[in-house]
Design an enzyme around this catalytic site. Structure first.
Site, PDB file in Angstrom:
ATOM      1  N   ARG A 213      15.770   1.730  19.522  1.00 46.13           N
ATOM      2  CA  ARG A 213      14.621   2.330  18.856  1.00 46.13           C
ATOM      3  C   ARG A 213      14.879   2.368  17.346  1.00 46.13           C
ATOM      4  O   ARG A 213      16.024   2.489  16.910  1.00 46.13           O
ATOM      5  CB  ARG A 213      14.346   3.751  19.364  1.00 46.13           C
ATOM      6  CG  ARG A 213      13.861   3.813  20.805  1.00 46.13           C
ATOM      7  CD  ARG A 213      12.470   3.234  20.945  1.00 46.13           C
ATOM      8  NE  ARG A 213      11.935   3.357  22.295  1.00 46.13           N
ATOM      9  CZ  ARG A 213      12.036   2.418  23.226  1.00 46.13           C
ATOM     10  NH1 ARG A 213      12.690   1.279  22.959  1.00 46.13           N
ATOM     11  NH2 ARG A 213      11.511   2.605  24.421  1.00 46.13           N
ATOM     12  N   ARG A 241      -2.570   4.447  -3.478  1.00 45.44           N
ATOM     13  CA  ARG A 241      -1.624   4.636  -2.391  1.00 45.44           C
ATOM     14  C   ARG A 241      -1.130   3.293  -1.857  1.00 45.44           C
ATOM     15  O   ARG A 241      -1.919   2.430  -1.463  1.00 45.44           O
ATOM     16  CB  ARG A 241      -2.261   5.446  -1.258  1.00 45.44           C
ATOM     17  CG  ARG A 241      -2.396   6.929  -1.572  1.00 45.44           C
ATOM     18  CD  ARG A 241      -1.083   7.521  -2.010  1.00 45.44           C
ATOM     19  NE  ARG A 241      -1.003   8.952  -1.793  1.00 45.44           N
ATOM     20  CZ  ARG A 241       0.028   9.697  -2.176  1.00 45.44           C
ATOM     21  NH1 ARG A 241       1.040   9.141  -2.812  1.00 45.44           N
ATOM     22  NH2 ARG A 241       0.046  10.988  -1.932  1.00 45.44           N
ATOM     23  N   ALA A 259      -0.346  17.162  -2.609  1.00 42.89           N
ATOM     24  CA  ALA A 259       0.733  16.908  -1.654  1.00 42.89           C
ATOM     25  C   ALA A 259       2.025  16.554  -2.385  1.00 42.89           C
ATOM     26  O   ALA A 259       2.009  16.128  -3.546  1.00 42.89           O
ATOM     27  CB  ALA A 259       0.350  15.768  -0.714  1.00 42.89           C
ATOM     28  N   GLU A 275       3.597  21.474  -6.676  1.00 42.74           N
ATOM     29  CA  GLU A 275       2.730  20.306  -6.695  1.00 42.74           C
ATOM     30  C   GLU A 275       1.334  20.637  -7.205  1.00 42.74           C
ATOM     31  O   GLU A 275       0.691  19.801  -7.851  1.00 42.74           O
ATOM     32  CB  GLU A 275       2.650  19.698  -5.285  1.00 42.74           C
ATOM     33  CG  GLU A 275       3.942  19.050  -4.805  1.00 42.74           C
ATOM     34  CD  GLU A 275       4.275  17.758  -5.545  1.00 42.74           C
ATOM     35  OE1 GLU A 275       3.395  17.232  -6.260  1.00 42.74           O
ATOM     36  OE2 GLU A 275       5.409  17.286  -5.413  1.00 42.74           O
ATOM     37  N   SER A 296       3.184  10.512  12.374  1.00 43.53           N
ATOM     38  CA  SER A 296       3.121   9.375  13.293  1.00 43.53           C
ATOM     39  C   SER A 296       4.401   9.383  14.118  1.00 43.53           C
ATOM     40  O   SER A 296       5.370   8.683  13.820  1.00 43.53           O
ATOM     41  CB  SER A 296       2.987   8.046  12.516  1.00 43.53           C
ATOM     42  OG  SER A 296       2.853   6.961  13.403  1.00 43.53           O
ATOM     43  N   GLU A 326       7.290   9.840 -12.783  1.00 43.61           N
ATOM     44  CA  GLU A 326       7.223   9.415 -11.390  1.00 43.61           C
ATOM     45  C   GLU A 326       6.103   8.413 -11.147  1.00 43.61           C
ATOM     46  O   GLU A 326       5.802   8.071 -10.003  1.00 43.61           O
ATOM     47  CB  GLU A 326       7.032  10.643 -10.486  1.00 43.61           C
ATOM     48  CG  GLU A 326       8.205  11.624 -10.548  1.00 43.61           C
ATOM     49  CD  GLU A 326       7.996  12.850  -9.685  1.00 43.61           C
ATOM     50  OE1 GLU A 326       6.997  12.874  -8.918  1.00 43.61           O
ATOM     51  OE2 GLU A 326       8.815  13.780  -9.762  1.00 43.61           O
TER      52      GLU A 326
END
Length: 374
Positions: A213, A241, A259, A275, A296, A326
């Site tokens: 896995r 993104r 986020a 944030e 996920s 960043e």
């Protein structure tokens, strides 16, 4: 066999035991003419010459060649090398001491072991398991380049052990139910990919056959949706993104909640507040928990803490934000709640954390408006 003097984080015996691969004890010792200072660049100390001072530490004896190689891997990751120095126990004696390479780190304030243990001891010790798993497979300088990300992963693993969710319906795992036979890291930069040869308990009770896995290692993160219950509006962020690009989506700019990743020395709540300042220029008060969840679960380790933050969102608040170092380029939108739900319904909002949070807010909105209006 060799004798070592440890003056910094390896005085923390749980950490030293992980690095050496065995339980260990030490004898109190000190190094004259030296002081232990905080490195300006990270959560670890450096040894500096200081006449009249004494660097407290411990001496550990009978360290074998294989253990020296493990120490070199760990300390080499911080650009430290050993020198022979005279240390003091009940009498002067020679010991190997890890010192930073010249010019590598800048020394700051005095370093105090107890303060470091309280803030960093558990996280650094947990992270050391990952560092040592790379012994013999990844050079020490490559480990150093990834160490900040590894610390975040170590902190995520600690939270996973303390934030265990209920097992009222699902199988309650017991020690030995999952056995990792081997672990490899074929890719490791900001994120990492790990491969496991493992077995796990089957539902009928037997241990299954070995299987392969893989997991994409992304650490714990936070989302927070600012909501003004008086004006009945929310603040969204918009940014490019890479995940959308990688999928082949032409619409790479996404509408999201505020986020960010939970840093190794932060709580999820502290991350949400940090944030909000960086991405939206907002100082938040109360944080209302929405949910904690995997994004996920089949192959990604990322775990999210989602919040709603009741706050004031006046006209003219929207703008551009982000941390330039960043590479962040973030635009904020302040929109009515009904418009938020229209965007969820149309599919223009297409990321799970914001959808989950919007649906939570849809359910809780009457209560929040009634309780928080002034």
């Amino acid at each position: 066999m060799a004798e070592f003097f440890f003056y910094g984080t390896l005085r923390h015996l749980p950490l030293l035991s992980v690095v050496l691969g065995r339980p260990v004890t030490g004898e109190a010792a000190w190094l004259p003419g030296h002081a232990v200072r905080q490195a300006m660049e990270g959560a670890f100390p450096v040894l500096v010459e200081q006449p009249g001072a004494r660097a407290e530490g411990i001496v550990v004896r009978d360290i074998g060649l294989a253990e020296i190689a493990r120490l070199d891997h760990y300390e080499g990751g911080f650009a430290f090398d050993t020198v022979e120095m005279t240390v003091q126990t009940t009498q002067p004696e020679m010991a190997r001491v890890y010192r930073p390479r010249p010019g590598q780190w800048q020394a700051g304030a005095p370093w105090v072991l107890a303060d470091w243990q309280a803030r960093w001891g558990d996280v650094v010790t947990e992270t050391a398991h990952d560092v040592m798993a790379l012994h013999g497979t990844m050079p020490a300088d490559a480990v150093l380049a990834r160490y900040p990300q590894m610390l975040v992963r170590g902190a995520s693993r600690l939270r996973a052990r303390t934030d265990a969710a209920p097992t009222a319906l699902r199988l309650a795992a017991q020690p030995g139910d999952v056995q990792v036979l081997s672990r490899r890291t074929p890719y490791a930069r900001f994120f990492a990919v790990e491969e496991y040869d493992l077995t796990h308990r089957l539902f009928q009770g037997d241990q299954g056959k070995p299987i392969l896995r893989a997991a994409f290692i992304a650490c714990d993160a936070v989302t927070v949706l600012p909501y003004d219950p008086v004006r009945d509006r929310v603040l969204l962020v918009e940014q490019f993104r890479t995940g959308a690009l990688a999928r082949g989506d032409r619409q790479c700019w996404q509408l999201e909640a505020v986020a960010g990743r939970v840093d190794a020395d932060e709580t999820p709540e502290a991350t949400a507040r940090r944030e909000a300042v960086e991405e939206a220029g907002l100082t938040l008060g109360d944080l209302l928990p929405v949910a904690q969840y995997y994004t996920s679960i089949g192959a990604v380790s990322e775990y999210l803490y989602s919040f709603v933050a009741p706050c004031d969102l006046p006209d003219g608040l929207a703008g551009t934000h982000g941390v330039e170092e960043e590479g962040e380029d973030i635009r904020t939108h302040v929109i009515p709640f009904d418009r938020l739900m229209e965007l969820v319904g149309s599919g223009e909002i297409s990321n799970a954390p914001l959808i989950i949070t919007a649906l939570w807010l849809q359910r809780e909105r009457p209560r929040l408006r009634g309780a928080l209006q002034v």
